[in-house]
Design an enzyme around this catalytic site. Sequence first.
Site, PDB file in Angstrom:
ATOM      1  N   HIS A 142      -5.790   1.840  -4.330  1.00 39.51           N
ATOM      2  CA  HIS A 142      -4.918   1.312  -3.287  1.00 39.51           C
ATOM      3  C   HIS A 142      -4.525  -0.129  -3.603  1.00 39.51           C
ATOM      4  O   HIS A 142      -5.135  -0.786  -4.442  1.00 39.51           O
ATOM      5  CB  HIS A 142      -5.588   1.397  -1.910  1.00 39.51           C
TER       6      HIS A 142
ATOM      7  N   CYS B  17       0.817  -1.222   0.000  1.00 36.66           N
ATOM      8  CA  CYS B  17       0.000   0.000   0.000  1.00 36.66           C
ATOM      9  C   CYS B  17       0.847   1.266   0.000  1.00 36.66           C
ATOM     10  O   CYS B  17       0.644   2.167  -0.822  1.00 36.66           O
ATOM     11  CB  CYS B  17      -0.981  -0.026   1.172  1.00 36.66           C
TER      12      CYS B  17
ATOM     13  N   HIS C  19      -2.671   1.472   6.798  1.00 37.43           N
ATOM     14  CA  HIS C  19      -3.027   1.341   5.387  1.00 37.43           C
ATOM     15  C   HIS C  19      -3.198   2.725   4.781  1.00 37.43           C
ATOM     16  O   HIS C  19      -3.654   3.659   5.443  1.00 37.43           O
ATOM     17  CB  HIS C  19      -4.329   0.547   5.220  1.00 37.43           C
TER      18      HIS C  19
END
Length: 365
Positions: free
Chosen positions: A340, A280, A328
């Site tokens: 993402h 990520c 994240h």
Amino acid sequence: MAAHPEPPKHRKHRKPRQRSLNGSAAGRTAAGFVLAGAATATVLGGAGHAEPRLSPAQIRTEVDRLHREAEEATERYNGAKEQADKARSSLDALRDEAARRTERLAATRNALGSVATAQYRHRGLDPALQLALSTDPDAYLEGAALAERAGTRQADAIAAVRRELAGIAQLRAESGGHLRELEARQAELRRHKATVQQKLAAAERLLGRLSAPERARYENPGAGTGAGPGAGTGPTAGNPPPAGARQAPNARAAQAVSYAYGALGKPYVWGATGPSAFDCSGLTQAAWRSAGVALPRTTYTQINAGQRVPRSALAPGDLVFFYSGISHVGLYIGGGKMIHAPRPGAPVRIAPIDEMPWAGATRVA
């Protein structure tokens, strides 16, 4: 004569009761071990003989938890790797400088050795006798003055040698410190890597208990639901053009968004920063790197890489962060959506920003 009761009979009546009590306690202990083993098997991802029966929903929830913990460990791994790389660069620079100084020291020592040899050869006679025997006293006196000045330069050279020796010793001490730091970071890397691998292996075991259709729905939740871009396919598979790039507040943000669109469909690989795979924070770092902006490596450092913005003021190109541990990150593209890299098995995709617990947002440029 009346017969007396035999003592062994009384012992026979007592022993069965003792055996019964022992048997009951043993049964309860064995049952406790079984329950404890089942609990341990659950904690360890189903490593015991009797795995608990979980519904598909429970499996998905547990897999999500394991993936989230693996991602947290991934970000710690990324941070440790960044620090290890810095320690290695510093160590290499110190070693290079020490090598250069060692070469200078060797050259100075060689020069001093030549001077010392010459002086040894010419100092066999007393200077007064050399003057008396000289066929050209004026030339001799001029040479003596030059020799005196050469002696001063020689003293300066000796002082330079001493400085080089001290400098090399200091460099070696600093190198030792950086080497110890590098070794500590490498040990930390190994720990975090082991944690990531354990979490992902446990998640994979659980996913193996789903049927093929159930697993497909878990790995691609937008498929067949009309979710469109959220299905995680690339631009060539029906995704819209990067409208977010046109709406971005500046050219650098537009470039970052365009790069993220170009990464759609590429696999998630923990620790990867592109161009063929990403995690990520690796995706957001690569997207902004394509725009000439150097972001730090981890989610918990990227959140401080720009100006914080409220959710109501998001613009394409902003970094959006999730979970309380800021584990994240995605790249906002407008319309309440982001691009993402979700997790292993799920490629880079478009998703709504409200699918995970919100933590904050940052505007890089």
